[in-house]
Structure formats: C-alpha cells, structure tokens
Design a protein around this motif. Structure first.
Motif, short mmCIF file in Angstrom:
data_model
loop_
_atom_site.label_atom_id
_atom_site.label_comp_id
_atom_site.label_asym_id
_atom_site.label_seq_id
_atom_site.Cartn_x
_atom_site.Cartn_y
_atom_site.Cartn_z
N SER A 243 0.84 -1.20 0.00
CA SER A 243 0.00 0.00 0.00
C SER A 243 0.88 1.25 0.00
CB SER A 243 -0.91 0.01 1.22
OG SER A 243 -1.71 1.18 1.24
N LEU A 244 0.73 2.07 -1.02
CA LEU A 244 1.47 3.33 -1.08
C LEU A 244 0.72 4.46 -0.39
CD1 LEU A 244 3.99 4.79 -2.28
CD2 LEU A 244 2.53 5.43 -4.20
N LEU A 245 -0.59 4.51 -0.56
CA LEU A 245 -1.41 5.57 0.04
C LEU A 245 -2.77 4.99 0.37
CD1 LEU A 245 -1.64 8.62 0.76
CD2 LEU A 245 -2.50 8.99 -1.56
N LEU A 246 -3.18 5.10 1.62
CA LEU A 246 -4.44 4.53 2.09
C LEU A 246 -5.19 5.59 2.88
CD1 LEU A 246 -6.22 1.96 2.43
CD2 LEU A 246 -4.90 1.47 4.50
N ALA A 247 -6.44 5.83 2.50
CA ALA A 247 -7.21 6.94 3.10
C ALA A 247 -7.30 6.82 4.61
CB ALA A 247 -8.59 6.99 2.47
N SER A 248 -7.52 5.63 5.13
CA SER A 248 -7.66 5.48 6.58
C SER A 248 -6.35 5.73 7.32
CB SER A 248 -8.16 4.07 6.92
OG SER A 248 -7.25 3.09 6.47
N GLU A 249 -5.22 5.58 6.63
CA GLU A 249 -3.93 5.85 7.25
C GLU A 249 -3.50 7.30 7.05
OE1 GLU A 249 -2.02 3.86 9.07
OE2 GLU A 249 -3.39 2.16 8.95
N GLN A 250 -3.71 7.83 5.85
CA GLN A 250 -3.30 9.20 5.56
C GLN A 250 -4.23 10.21 6.21
OE1 GLN A 250 -4.64 11.83 3.60
NE2 GLN A 250 -2.77 13.08 3.55
N GLY A 251 -5.52 9.87 6.27
CA GLY A 251 -6.49 10.75 6.90
C GLY A 251 -7.59 11.21 5.98
N SER A 252 -7.25 11.48 4.70
CA SER A 252 -8.29 11.95 3.78
C SER A 252 -8.06 11.55 2.33
CB SER A 252 -8.42 13.48 3.85
OG SER A 252 -7.19 14.09 3.46
N LEU A 253 -6.87 11.14 1.98
CA LEU A 253 -6.55 10.83 0.59
C LEU A 253 -6.08 9.38 0.45
CD1 LEU A 253 -4.51 14.05 -0.30
CD2 LEU A 253 -6.80 13.49 -1.13
N PRO A 254 -6.39 8.78 -0.72
CA PRO A 254 -7.20 9.30 -1.83
C PRO A 254 -8.69 9.09 -1.56
CG PRO A 254 -6.41 7.12 -2.39
CD PRO A 254 -5.83 7.44 -1.05
N GLN A 255 -9.54 9.79 -2.34
CA GLN A 255 -10.98 9.62 -2.18
C GLN A 255 -11.64 8.98 -3.41
OE1 GLN A 255 -13.17 12.85 -0.34
NE2 GLN A 255 -11.29 13.69 0.53
N ARG A 256 -11.21 9.31 -4.57
CA ARG A 256 -11.62 8.59 -5.79
C ARG A 256 -10.50 8.73 -6.80
NH1 ARG A 256 -16.54 10.81 -8.47
NH2 ARG A 256 -16.11 9.19 -10.02
N PRO A 257 -9.42 7.99 -6.63
CA PRO A 257 -8.29 8.12 -7.54
C PRO A 257 -8.64 7.58 -8.92
CG PRO A 257 -7.92 6.28 -6.08
CD PRO A 257 -9.18 6.95 -5.61
N ARG A 258 -8.28 8.31 -9.97
CA ARG A 258 -8.58 7.88 -11.34
C ARG A 258 -7.30 7.58 -12.12
NH1 ARG A 258 -12.75 8.07 -15.53
NH2 ARG A 258 -11.64 7.35 -17.38
N SER A 259 -6.59 8.62 -12.54
CA SER A 259 -5.37 8.43 -13.30
C SER A 259 -4.16 8.54 -12.38
CB SER A 259 -5.27 9.46 -14.43
OG SER A 259 -4.16 9.22 -15.26
N VAL A 260 -3.08 7.85 -12.75
CA VAL A 260 -1.91 7.83 -11.88
C VAL A 260 -0.66 7.74 -12.75
CG1 VAL A 260 -1.90 5.31 -11.65
CG2 VAL A 260 -0.95 6.71 -9.81
#
Length: 385
Positions: free
Chosen positions: A335-352
């Motif tokens: 996991s690189l970025l997880l909303a429950s860990e970061q606090g608010s992001l990502p919320q609906r990631p589309r392109s990367v």
C-alpha cells in the motif's frame, strides 16, 4: 561586504539543484477533491501516508487563473522534459503544467496553461479527452471519443506547439493522426500509450474490444493502411480502459477482473496471435475490492489506483522484487497511500503516474550579473549612508 536580501533570494532560487529524489513519487487525479495530488515517500518507509508526503499539485485554486481545470481528470502523462499534461473531462480541455520553481507543484503563476481545446483554430472537437500521451517525436497525442449527442468522430489527434506560445490551438498545430471511426463505426476509444514511436490504443468498440498498434512509418503525420493493425484482436483482447508500454512489452488492464496482462510479441510477426504471448502480470485478489480505471508501469514498478467504494480508497505500489517479470509474488504488492492511514486521501483516484521532479528553471547569465550589480550598488549605498 553584505548582499541585499533580494540578490540572495533570487540567486539561491536560480542556482538551486533539485533535491535528491524520493523513493517513490507519484501524481494522481482525485475525482472527489477535484485535484491532481502529489505523493512522495520522503522517509523511505514505502508509503506516502506520513505528514508532509502529500500535497495539491494542481487544482482550482491555481495562481495561473484557470477556472475549474480539474473537475473530472481522465488522464495524466509526463513528458521527458518534465511537463505534465492533464486531460480533463469536465472542461473538455488538455492542460500543460510546468513546475518552474522546483517545488513539486504547478500551482504558481504561469505554471499552468491550456494546451488544446475545442477553441483550436483548426476546428477540431474535443469532447472527451480519454487518453493523452507524449510520442517518441515529442508531440502530444490525444484520444477524442465522441458523444451520442455530437458524433464528431472517434480519433487520435497529434498536437504540437509550432510557434512557441505554449499551446497547440493555432493553425496547423493539430491534425487527425488516426481515424478510429473509419476502422470501426462502433469505435469507443480510451487510452493511448507509446513505446518509442509505436502507439497502442485500446478501443472497446461497442463491446468488441481490441488493442491497435499504430506507427507512422512513412512520416506523413497520419496513420493509414498497414500502419495500423489489431495488435490484440477482437475475441482475445480484454475490455481495457488503460494501457502502458515499455521496452517491447504492452501492459493492459482487464476491467472485469481488475487484473493486469503483459503482452510480448515473441515471434516478431507484429501481432499477439498465440496464447504464449500473453502473461498474467498482476492479480488483484486479496488487494482490491472496487474498481480500477488506470495504472502505471515503469522500470519494474507499478501503481494501481483502487476505488474501493468504502471510503477507504487506496493506491497500491507494485515492485518486481525477484525480476521475474510479474507482480504476483509475496511482498510485491504494498500500500502506497491509504485513506484510513493518511487521513483523507485518496478519495476517488482515477489516473496515476510515476512523477519525476523538475529542476528550477535557471535565470540567464545576464540576469545573474544584473542581480549581482544591484547587490553591489546596495552595499555601496549603505556605506555612503
């Protein structure tokens, strides 16, 4: 002898070298916050959940005066020069972003501009910029998918800035490179990816998906005849909305399984026509419980943006630890970025995409000499005082 504060600040900005690159840097479009987000693993712990590791790269509060440029970003791509191109489906515009001061954002004045839109002088429609990619020739290629209400054509545009004004909206700066509707009237194209001068385009074509391979062999600026083929033909191609390509390999997403497939033309006939030329690259089982609309592959690494429909969206990092050409082994999906860990992001990631930082644009030597002279004059004035 001291220098004026102005001279110190400007000279430092001009001569600064880029900071050492973070372990992983990424950009992603967030369809809830309507922003392009920068995420970087600054402390080397293989995630970007820590304080200061995410920030807005580009959004509605940009200082360049662009109004609502990120209402529905379908596609992100970065050129070799470091420019980021954003295909937005709300404003139906492709924007060019240039981080001029090396702060890993394009929010400052003059760093963002319209690259291509329906306001172009050639009269081409841009209704759905499903795909954006930079070709081997440096031109920007845009996949235009028409709409039922305005069937202007499913095409790939080739765009370039010929007069140096920072856009491709002027006469002669855009052309239809590939007419997908002429190949199949039910065309519904999505992403385009380049491997050198060879382009791959995924087309769902009314439920009969295929992946085209196209290359302008005669250099006339358009694709015709044998320059385009069904690389992965109907019946064999997945229902893919996203592609990536590098070093002779094509990577495709399967919308119905959310898995990734690698295609390699082993027999050199220019087609994927035997089962041994398709390989499972990544299996989402146990990692994803939602939808994937894009991915990135680069140098043995991958990024997967996952919409999990549970307010805990995530971006996954794939790493081929043992060099076997897939991401199926233990520890290769994290996991690189997880909303429950970061606090608010990502919320609906589309392109990367994997992002490469850009060095600050240096001032010309004449400007540095002028700055030094101003500092010297200031010091002499203080002595006289």
């Amino acid at each position: 002898m001291g220098r004026s504060p102005l001279a110190i600040f400007i000279a430092t900005t001009a001569l600064t070298s880029p900071a050492v690159a973070a372990t992983t840097q990424a950009l992603f479009s967030d369809q809830t916050t309507d922003q392009v987000i920068y995420a970087a693993d600054l402390n080397g712990d293989r995630d970007t959940n820590d304080a200061g590791e995410t920030k807005v790269f580009f959004g509605a509060d940009n200082a360049s005066g662009l109004v609502a440029p990120t209402g529905n970003v379908f596609q992100l791509t970065q050129s070799e020069a470091g420019d980021v191109y954003v295909g937005d489906g709300a404003s139906d515009t492709v924007y060019r972003l240039r981080d001029l001061n090396g702060n890993d954002t394009a929010q400052d004045a003059g760093e963002a501009s319209v690259w291509f839109s329906s306001d172009n002088a050639n009269g081409f429609a841009l209704q759905t910029a499903n795909g954006v990619a930079v070709g081997g020739d440096g031109a920007v290629y845009i996949v235009e998918a028409d709409t039922v209400g305005n069937p202007a054509g499913d095409v790939v545009y080739r765009t370039e800035d010929l007069n140096g004004d920072g856009d491709a909206n002027d006469p002669g700066e855009s052309a239809i490179w590939l007419d997908l509707g002429a190949l199949d009237a039910s065309s519904s194209p999505f992403e385009i990816a380049f491997d050198g001068d060879t382009a791959y385009i995924t087309d769902t074509a009314g439920g009969s998906p295929r992946i085209y391979r196209a290359e302008d062999l005669d250099g006339d600026g358009t694709i015709g005849g044998a320059e385009v083929v069904e690389y992965v033909a109907q019946g064999d191609a997945p229902f893919a909305l996203a592609l990536a390509a590098e070093d002779g390999d094509l990577f495709a997403q399967d919308l119905f399984t959310d898995g990734l497939i690698r295609y390699t033309d082993l027999n050199g006939d220019g087609l994927i026509d035997v089962s041994t030329e398709a390989f499972e690259l990544w299996d989402p089982l146990g990692f994803v419980d939602g939808a994937i609309f894009d991915f990135a592959i680069e140098d043995g690494r991958g990024l997967i943006p996952s919409n999990d429909f549970n307010d805990n969206d995530e971006i996954l990092l794939l790493t081929d630890l043992n060099g076997d050409g897939d991401f199926l082994d233990d520890g290769e999906t994290t996991s690189l970025l997880l909303a429950s860990e970061q606090g608010s992001l990502p919320q609906r990631p589309r392109s990367v995409l994997f992002y490469d930082s850009v060095a600050p644009v240096p001032l010309p030597a004449s400007a540095l000499l002028l700055i030094g002279a101003l500092g010297l004059l200031g010091a002499r004035a203080r002595r006289r005082a």
